[in-house]
Motif scaffolding. Structure first.
Motif, PDB file in Angstrom:
ATOM      1  N   ALA A  34      24.734  -6.797   1.079  1.00 36.76           N
ATOM      2  CA  ALA A  34      23.986  -8.167   1.628  1.00 36.76           C
ATOM      3  C   ALA A  34      22.755  -8.614   1.736  1.00 36.76           C
ATOM      4  O   ALA A  34      22.403  -9.456   1.990  1.00 36.76           O
ATOM      5  N   ALA A  35      21.973  -7.581   1.007  1.00 33.25           N
ATOM      6  CA  ALA A  35      20.305  -7.669   0.619  1.00 33.25           C
ATOM      7  C   ALA A  35      20.227  -8.425  -0.730  1.00 33.25           C
ATOM      8  O   ALA A  35      19.086  -8.813  -0.983  1.00 33.25           O
ATOM      9  N   VAL A  36      21.492  -8.690  -1.536  1.00 34.01           N
ATOM     10  CA  VAL A  36      21.137  -9.404  -2.803  1.00 34.01           C
ATOM     11  C   VAL A  36      20.485 -10.811  -2.524  1.00 34.01           C
ATOM     12  O   VAL A  36      21.150 -11.456  -1.686  1.00 34.01           O
ATOM     13  N   HIS A  37      19.644 -11.074  -3.386  1.00 39.40           N
ATOM     14  CA  HIS A  37      18.979 -12.195  -3.269  1.00 39.40           C
ATOM     15  C   HIS A  37      18.626 -12.939  -4.812  1.00 39.40           C
ATOM     16  O   HIS A  37      18.853 -12.144  -5.751  1.00 39.40           O
ATOM     17  N   PRO A  38      18.319 -13.971  -4.766  1.00 40.39           N
ATOM     18  CA  PRO A  38      17.797 -14.544  -6.088  1.00 40.39           C
ATOM     19  C   PRO A  38      16.782 -13.592  -6.814  1.00 40.39           C
ATOM     20  O   PRO A  38      16.127 -13.053  -6.047  1.00 40.39           O
ATOM     21  N   ASN A  39      17.161 -13.496  -8.349  1.00 45.11           N
ATOM     22  CA  ASN A  39      16.327 -12.856  -9.191  1.00 45.11           C
ATOM     23  C   ASN A  39      16.730 -11.392  -9.297  1.00 45.11           C
ATOM     24  O   ASN A  39      16.322 -10.708 -10.313  1.00 45.11           O
ATOM     25  N   ASP A  40      17.614 -10.777  -8.448  1.00 45.88           N
ATOM     26  CA  ASP A  40      18.208  -9.726  -8.774  1.00 45.88           C
ATOM     27  C   ASP A  40      19.448  -9.644  -9.794  1.00 45.88           C
ATOM     28  O   ASP A  40      19.925 -10.971  -9.938  1.00 45.88           O
ATOM     29  N   LEU A  41      19.644  -8.650 -10.369  1.00 43.06           N
ATOM     30  CA  LEU A  41      20.738  -8.586 -11.216  1.00 43.06           C
ATOM     31  C   LEU A  41      21.847  -7.919 -10.776  1.00 43.06           C
ATOM     32  O   LEU A  41      21.840  -6.909 -10.080  1.00 43.06           O
ATOM     33  N   TRP A  61      26.252  -8.221 -16.522  1.00 40.87           N
ATOM     34  CA  TRP A  61      25.160  -8.594 -15.676  1.00 40.87           C
ATOM     35  C   TRP A  61      25.209 -10.010 -15.642  1.00 40.87           C
ATOM     36  O   TRP A  61      25.180 -10.588 -16.579  1.00 40.87           O
ATOM     37  N   VAL A  62      24.770 -10.238 -14.308  1.00 37.20           N
ATOM     38  CA  VAL A  62      24.403 -11.890 -14.077  1.00 37.20           C
ATOM     39  C   VAL A  62      23.095 -11.821 -13.072  1.00 37.20           C
ATOM     40  O   VAL A  62      22.965 -10.952 -12.229  1.00 37.20           O
ATOM     41  N   LYS A  63      22.210 -12.612 -13.479  1.00 37.68           N
ATOM     42  CA  LYS A  63      21.137 -12.800 -12.801  1.00 37.68           C
ATOM     43  C   LYS A  63      21.357 -13.958 -11.804  1.00 37.68           C
ATOM     44  O   LYS A  63      21.680 -15.062 -12.012  1.00 37.68           O
ATOM     45  N   VAL A  64      21.153 -13.363 -10.575  1.00 35.06           N
ATOM     46  CA  VAL A  64      21.316 -14.427  -9.317  1.00 35.06           C
ATOM     47  C   VAL A  64      20.243 -15.458  -9.181  1.00 35.06           C
ATOM     48  O   VAL A  64      19.314 -15.078  -9.333  1.00 35.06           O
ATOM     49  N   ARG A  65      20.567 -16.572  -9.190  1.00 31.49           N
ATOM     50  CA  ARG A  65      19.906 -17.814  -8.747  1.00 31.49           C
ATOM     51  C   ARG A  65      19.794 -18.418  -7.609  1.00 31.49           C
ATOM     52  O   ARG A  65      19.109 -19.016  -6.910  1.00 31.49           O
ATOM     53  N   ASN A  70      28.022 -15.607   1.893  1.00 32.78           N
ATOM     54  CA  ASN A  70      28.742 -14.678   0.892  1.00 32.78           C
ATOM     55  C   ASN A  70      28.959 -15.488  -0.533  1.00 32.78           C
ATOM     56  O   ASN A  70      29.471 -14.871  -1.554  1.00 32.78           O
ATOM     57  N   GLN A  71      28.322 -16.601  -0.769  1.00 32.43           N
ATOM     58  CA  GLN A  71      28.613 -17.397  -2.035  1.00 32.43           C
ATOM     59  C   GLN A  71      27.214 -17.435  -2.725  1.00 32.43           C
ATOM     60  O   GLN A  71      26.032 -17.631  -2.241  1.00 32.43           O
ATOM     61  N   LEU A  72      27.230 -16.671  -4.160  1.00 36.55           N
ATOM     62  CA  LEU A  72      26.113 -16.560  -4.840  1.00 36.55           C
ATOM     63  C   LEU A  72      26.609 -17.450  -6.183  1.00 36.55           C
ATOM     64  O   LEU A  72      27.827 -17.546  -6.453  1.00 36.55           O
ATOM     65  N   SER A  73      25.619 -17.598  -6.958  1.00 36.91           N
ATOM     66  CA  SER A  73      25.635 -18.263  -8.463  1.00 36.91           C
ATOM     67  C   SER A  73      24.319 -17.677  -9.268  1.00 36.91           C
ATOM     68  O   SER A  73      23.671 -17.223  -8.682  1.00 36.91           O
ATOM     69  N   GLY A  74      24.748 -17.648 -10.487  1.00 42.70           N
ATOM     70  CA  GLY A  74      23.748 -17.273 -11.257  1.00 42.70           C
ATOM     71  C   GLY A  74      23.953 -17.610 -12.643  1.00 42.70           C
ATOM     72  O   GLY A  74      25.070 -18.281 -13.084  1.00 42.70           O
ATOM     73  N   MET A  75      23.270 -16.867 -13.676  1.00 45.70           N
ATOM     74  CA  MET A  75      23.613 -16.805 -15.172  1.00 45.70           C
ATOM     75  C   MET A  75      23.937 -15.625 -15.612  1.00 45.70           C
ATOM     76  O   MET A  75      23.294 -14.362 -15.462  1.00 45.70           O
ATOM     77  N   LEU A  76      24.925 -15.479 -16.496  1.00 45.63           N
ATOM     78  CA  LEU A  76      25.350 -14.561 -17.411  1.00 45.63           C
ATOM     79  C   LEU A  76      24.005 -13.891 -18.265  1.00 45.63           C
ATOM     80  O   LEU A  76      23.340 -14.701 -18.735  1.00 45.63           O
ATOM     81  N   ALA A  92      26.722 -20.397 -16.593  1.00 44.09           N
ATOM     82  CA  ALA A  92      26.802 -20.182 -15.176  1.00 44.09           C
ATOM     83  C   ALA A  92      27.927 -19.656 -14.539  1.00 44.09           C
ATOM     84  O   ALA A  92      29.035 -19.750 -14.942  1.00 44.09           O
ATOM     85  N   ILE A  93      27.727 -18.898 -13.552  1.00 44.44           N
ATOM     86  CA  ILE A  93      28.614 -17.875 -12.899  1.00 44.44           C
ATOM     87  C   ILE A  93      28.651 -18.086 -11.380  1.00 44.44           C
ATOM     88  O   ILE A  93      27.552 -17.786 -10.776  1.00 44.44           O
ATOM     89  N   SER A  94      29.797 -18.490 -10.925  1.00 42.75           N
ATOM     90  CA  SER A  94      29.945 -18.316  -9.327  1.00 42.75           C
ATOM     91  C   SER A  94      30.529 -17.137  -8.851  1.00 42.75           C
ATOM     92  O   SER A  94      31.752 -16.743  -9.378  1.00 42.75           O
ATOM     93  N   PHE A  95      30.157 -16.769  -7.841  1.00 42.55           N
ATOM     94  CA  PHE A  95      30.817 -15.240  -7.316  1.00 42.55           C
ATOM     95  C   PHE A  95      30.662 -15.183  -5.783  1.00 42.55           C
ATOM     96  O   PHE A  95      29.935 -16.088  -5.193  1.00 42.55           O
ATOM     97  N   GLU A  96      31.278 -14.177  -5.391  1.00 41.25           N
ATOM     98  CA  GLU A  96      30.968 -13.921  -4.029  1.00 41.25           C
ATOM     99  C   GLU A  96      30.564 -12.364  -3.732  1.00 41.25           C
ATOM    100  O   GLU A  96      30.586 -11.505  -4.862  1.00 41.25           O
ATOM    101  N   ARG A  97      29.922 -12.047  -2.614  1.00 40.97           N
ATOM    102  CA  ARG A  97      29.323 -10.735  -2.576  1.00 40.97           C
ATOM    103  C   ARG A  97      30.078  -9.737  -2.874  1.00 40.97           C
ATOM    104  O   ARG A  97      29.936  -8.542  -3.521  1.00 40.97           O
ATOM    105  N   HIS A  98      31.532  -9.638  -2.477  1.00 29.57           N
ATOM    106  CA  HIS A  98      32.384  -8.721  -2.663  1.00 29.57           C
ATOM    107  C   HIS A  98      32.873  -8.302  -4.015  1.00 29.57           C
ATOM    108  O   HIS A  98      33.410  -7.353  -4.512  1.00 29.57           O
ATOM    109  N   HIS A  99      32.358  -9.337  -5.025  1.00 30.25           N
ATOM    110  CA  HIS A  99      32.462  -8.848  -6.461  1.00 30.25           C
ATOM    111  C   HIS A  99      31.559  -8.073  -7.150  1.00 30.25           C
ATOM    112  O   HIS A  99      31.498  -7.665  -8.088  1.00 30.25           O
TER     113      HIS A  99
END
Length: 218
Positions: A34-41, A61-65, A70-76, A92-99
């Motif tokens: 739940a604490a994952v935020h942008p710039n986390d891997l 690994w994906v860097k969160v942007r 629950n919806q996140l996106s980032g870059m491989l 670009a990778i879209s995913f949810e927190r449960h992934h």
């Protein structure tokens, strides 16, 4: 006209794997996810949907942007090892927190405490019929470790685990195939003996299938 190019992968739900292998497959806690935020891997499990040459799936690994609920996106953030993968760093990778499988924090000092759990990577010798689930454990004992080889990453625990005898003769039992694996792999199949796992060398246990209790032999 050609249609849009569809991804040749899907993101696996690691919760199913963790439920099936609780002693060898570990996930971050709900608070960490739940604490994952942008710039986390974050590490995700990519399963390919096409015929592959080497790997049917990869953990990458994906860097969160962006993180919105629950919806996140980032870059491989790494190069796939599978030669046929169409993925490349920066995609670009879209995913949810449960992934999320694992996390590298951008600001570790602000992250929630890591999950605490015991790991069972020490090795043991176990009948293959226990590992494949065809027989439960009936007899096990712990001896002084003697199977470790030079360069082994994990030590021999000394545990020797036998599947249910089911009326088999001594010759048939001797012919059973066995594997040298992590204790966690055995516990994933049958953890009925977990309370005994820290007993010292010399312990011998027989399972009473009527009561489910293990009896220690003198």
């Amino acid at each position: 006209m050609t249609g849009p190019i569809l991804p040749n992968y899907y993101l696996d739900d690691p919760r199913l794997r963790a439920a099936a292998a609780p002693y060898t497959f570990f996930l971050p806690s709900a608070a960490e996810i739940a604490a994952v935020h942008p710039n986390d891997l974050v590490k995700l499990l990519f399963e390919y949907t096409h015929e592959t040459e080497e790997y049917a799936g990869e953990r990458m690994w994906v860097k969160v942007r962006r993180a919105e609920g629950n919806q996140l996106s980032g870059m491989l953030d790494n190069q796939p090892y599978e030669p046929t993968s169409s993925l490349k760093p920066g995609d670009a990778i879209s995913f949810e927190r449960h992934h999320i499988l694992a996390i590298i924090w951008d600001r570790p000092d602000e992250a929630p405490p890591s999950s605490e759990y015991r790991e069972y990577w020490e090795r043991c010798l176990v009948d293959d019929c226990v590992l494949d689930g065809s027989e439960p454990i009936e007899y096990l004992y712990r001896e002084e470790p003697d199977m470790a080889q030079e360069g082994d990453k994990h030590a021999d625990s000394g545990w020797r685990v036998r599947g249910r005898f089911n009326g088999a003769s001594d010759e048939e039992l001797a012919e059973r195939k066995a594997s040298y694996v992590a204790l966690g792999a055995v516990l994933n199949r049958d953890d009925s003996w977990l309370a005994w796992i820290d007993e010292p060398a010399g312990i011998r246990l027989t399972r009473n299938f009527e009561t489910g209790i293990y009896v220690s032999e003198e």
